[in-house]
Design a protein around this motif. Sequence first.
Motif, short mmCIF file in Angstrom:
data_model
loop_
_atom_site.label_atom_id
_atom_site.label_comp_id
_atom_site.label_asym_id
_atom_site.label_seq_id
_atom_site.Cartn_x
_atom_site.Cartn_y
_atom_site.Cartn_z
N GLN A 11 -4.37 -4.58 -13.54
CA GLN A 11 -3.64 -5.84 -13.43
C GLN A 11 -3.06 -6.25 -14.78
OE1 GLN A 11 -4.78 -9.26 -10.64
NE2 GLN A 11 -5.63 -9.95 -12.57
N HIS A 12 -3.81 -6.01 -15.85
CA HIS A 12 -3.34 -6.34 -17.19
C HIS A 12 -2.16 -5.45 -17.59
CE1 HIS A 12 -3.45 -7.58 -21.38
NE2 HIS A 12 -3.49 -6.30 -21.74
N ILE A 13 -2.25 -4.17 -17.27
CA ILE A 13 -1.18 -3.23 -17.63
C ILE A 13 0.11 -3.55 -16.89
CG2 ILE A 13 -0.44 -0.82 -17.49
CD1 ILE A 13 -3.37 -0.04 -17.95
N LEU A 14 0.00 -3.83 -15.59
CA LEU A 14 1.19 -4.08 -14.78
C LEU A 14 1.69 -5.52 -14.90
CD1 LEU A 14 0.23 -2.18 -11.50
CD2 LEU A 14 1.66 -1.37 -13.38
N ASN A 15 0.81 -6.42 -15.39
CA ASN A 15 1.15 -7.83 -15.54
C ASN A 15 1.61 -8.45 -14.21
OD1 ASN A 15 1.49 -10.24 -16.96
ND2 ASN A 15 3.65 -9.83 -17.39
N LYS A 56 6.38 -2.52 1.34
CA LYS A 56 7.04 -3.42 2.28
C LYS A 56 7.10 -4.82 1.69
CE LYS A 56 6.98 -5.12 7.05
NZ LYS A 56 8.38 -4.70 7.32
N GLY A 57 8.29 -5.44 1.72
CA GLY A 57 8.45 -6.83 1.29
C GLY A 57 8.05 -7.10 -0.14
N GLY A 58 8.30 -6.14 -1.05
CA GLY A 58 7.97 -6.35 -2.45
C GLY A 58 6.54 -6.04 -2.82
N LYS A 59 5.72 -5.61 -1.85
CA LYS A 59 4.34 -5.23 -2.12
C LYS A 59 4.15 -3.73 -1.93
CE LYS A 59 1.92 -9.53 -0.99
NZ LYS A 59 0.83 -10.16 -0.19
N THR A 60 3.22 -3.20 -2.69
CA THR A 60 2.89 -1.77 -2.60
C THR A 60 1.40 -1.63 -2.30
OG1 THR A 60 4.62 -1.15 -4.18
CG2 THR A 60 2.84 0.44 -3.83
N TRP A 61 1.10 -0.76 -1.33
CA TRP A 61 -0.30 -0.44 -1.02
C TRP A 61 -0.54 1.03 -1.31
CZ3 TRP A 61 2.72 -3.67 1.85
CH2 TRP A 61 2.25 -4.97 2.07
N ILE A 62 -1.57 1.32 -2.08
CA ILE A 62 -1.90 2.69 -2.43
C ILE A 62 -3.34 2.97 -2.02
CG2 ILE A 62 -2.00 4.41 -4.28
CD1 ILE A 62 -0.11 2.69 -5.90
N VAL A 63 -3.55 4.07 -1.31
CA VAL A 63 -4.89 4.41 -0.82
C VAL A 63 -5.78 4.78 -2.01
CG1 VAL A 63 -6.25 5.97 0.61
CG2 VAL A 63 -3.99 5.19 1.39
N ALA A 64 -6.91 4.06 -2.12
CA ALA A 64 -7.86 4.33 -3.20
C ALA A 64 -9.09 5.09 -2.70
CB ALA A 64 -8.31 3.03 -3.85
N HIS A 78 4.37 -6.69 -6.75
CA HIS A 78 5.33 -6.54 -7.85
C HIS A 78 6.60 -5.90 -7.29
CE1 HIS A 78 7.22 -6.03 -11.57
NE2 HIS A 78 6.23 -5.58 -12.32
N PRO A 79 7.60 -6.72 -6.88
CA PRO A 79 8.83 -6.18 -6.28
C PRO A 79 9.58 -5.22 -7.19
CG PRO A 79 8.67 -8.56 -5.94
CD PRO A 79 7.60 -8.18 -6.93
N SER A 80 9.42 -5.37 -8.53
CA SER A 80 10.18 -4.53 -9.47
C SER A 80 9.37 -3.35 -9.99
CB SER A 80 10.65 -5.40 -10.66
OG SER A 80 11.44 -6.48 -10.21
N LEU A 81 8.27 -3.02 -9.34
CA LEU A 81 7.45 -1.90 -9.79
C LEU A 81 8.25 -0.60 -9.69
CD1 LEU A 81 4.49 -1.40 -10.71
CD2 LEU A 81 3.98 -0.76 -8.36
N GLN A 82 8.29 0.13 -10.80
CA GLN A 82 9.07 1.36 -10.85
C GLN A 82 8.40 2.48 -10.06
OE1 GLN A 82 12.15 1.53 -12.41
NE2 GLN A 82 11.83 -0.70 -12.61
N THR A 83 9.22 3.39 -9.53
CA THR A 83 8.68 4.54 -8.79
C THR A 83 7.77 5.38 -9.67
OG1 THR A 83 10.66 4.62 -7.40
CG2 THR A 83 9.30 6.59 -7.48
N SER A 84 8.15 5.53 -10.94
CA SER A 84 7.33 6.32 -11.86
C SER A 84 5.94 5.69 -12.05
CB SER A 84 8.03 6.44 -13.22
OG SER A 84 8.29 5.17 -13.79
N GLU A 85 5.90 4.35 -12.05
CA GLU A 85 4.61 3.66 -12.19
C GLU A 85 3.75 3.88 -10.94
OE1 GLU A 85 5.64 -0.19 -14.96
OE2 GLU A 85 6.41 -0.19 -12.90
#
Length: 380
Positions: A11-15, A56-64, A78-85
């Motif tokens: 959370q700190h890294i992605l702000n 979807k809708g500016g949110k990203t879900w990643i399986v942990a 984070h709607p502006s999260l880069q694909t590389s991130e």
Amino acid sequence: MSTTDWLKTLQHILNCPVHVVSKSIAEWDELVKNADSTWLGEQTKDTPREGQRADKGGKTWIVAGRADSIVELIEIDHPSLQTSEKELISWTLQLDRGQSAPKNTSALSETERSALKLSEWIQKQLESDEPAYSLPDHLTVGSRLYNDMIPFLLVTEQTNTKQATYSDLEKLLRSFLSEDVVLIPLKSQEWLIWGSVSLLRDEDADSFNEQEEETLEDSLASIGLGLHEMLASEWIGECHLAVAHPTTPAKGMVETTVLLRETVNLGRKFHVGTNIHLPWMLQLERLLNAIPEAQRSKYLEQSMKRADLFVESEMLSTIETFFTLDCNVSETAKKLYIHRNTLLYRLDKLKQETGLDVRQFKDAVLVKIILLLYKVTKRN
């Protein structure tokens, strides 16, 4: 590293807000079906797997991770999260969980896995501006969490001492609180415990045999005392324990956690040296804690003629014992092993030096408030 530890780092890294959420496999499949975009890797039929993503809708879900029919997801708002991130997070999860998750999962009991899911859900609600107060169905299926239970919060002190494992603590709790116990790890040194209300019936039976009337609060305090003594001697040494009135975990998990945390904090702040903290005994402390420190200090300056009286151990012990015994002169003298006249002399001295007579109700209230504020202000 625990989930809550690396969650804060990410959370700190992605702000941006980052949470861990739990969904059923059916809910994950529905999310993937309706997503704006997805990344499922090469083996799309073998879902869900660590690193898979849905947006979807500016949110990203990643399986942990996955345990039985439950999927653990990292939710990133984070709607502006880069694909590389996103790819870097997915790759990290694939690498980390691919190496360690099978071994760790196999080492956990079903009870501990369920407890960790509850812990992550509670943590998310505590961090949320609009928390959900009722547990979701997938965390209560086939559970006793719909029955009233007694809540405890255990906070350990020994930061440099090796902590017992979940199974060790659970075993100890079952030996004291009966088999019907729920143990939830919150932080590295904080545990939420739910015990059976049958313990109250046991306490009532003991009180009846001794021909004593015991209130609900008395019974809860007695149970807390016994539990603290057992844990301090058999497991962790120095620790703090709070206990509250019975409630239904499925409906009151979040509110109860907040109340117990506040109770421990108030007890440690206003009553140094006390290890068992009861919310119904800290109502005045809760009110005083809400007053800004500057106002507390100003009030003390205006109210106290002799601040040094509260430093004298003899006078301090006398006042606290007097209040503990409901301002009963005879009982206080017995408790302090002094003559009644000696006690009256000390109270007269307090009246002479401060202008306050603790034998009068209005003055006793003022002295109680001043004493509590002085303890906190002096330490600050």
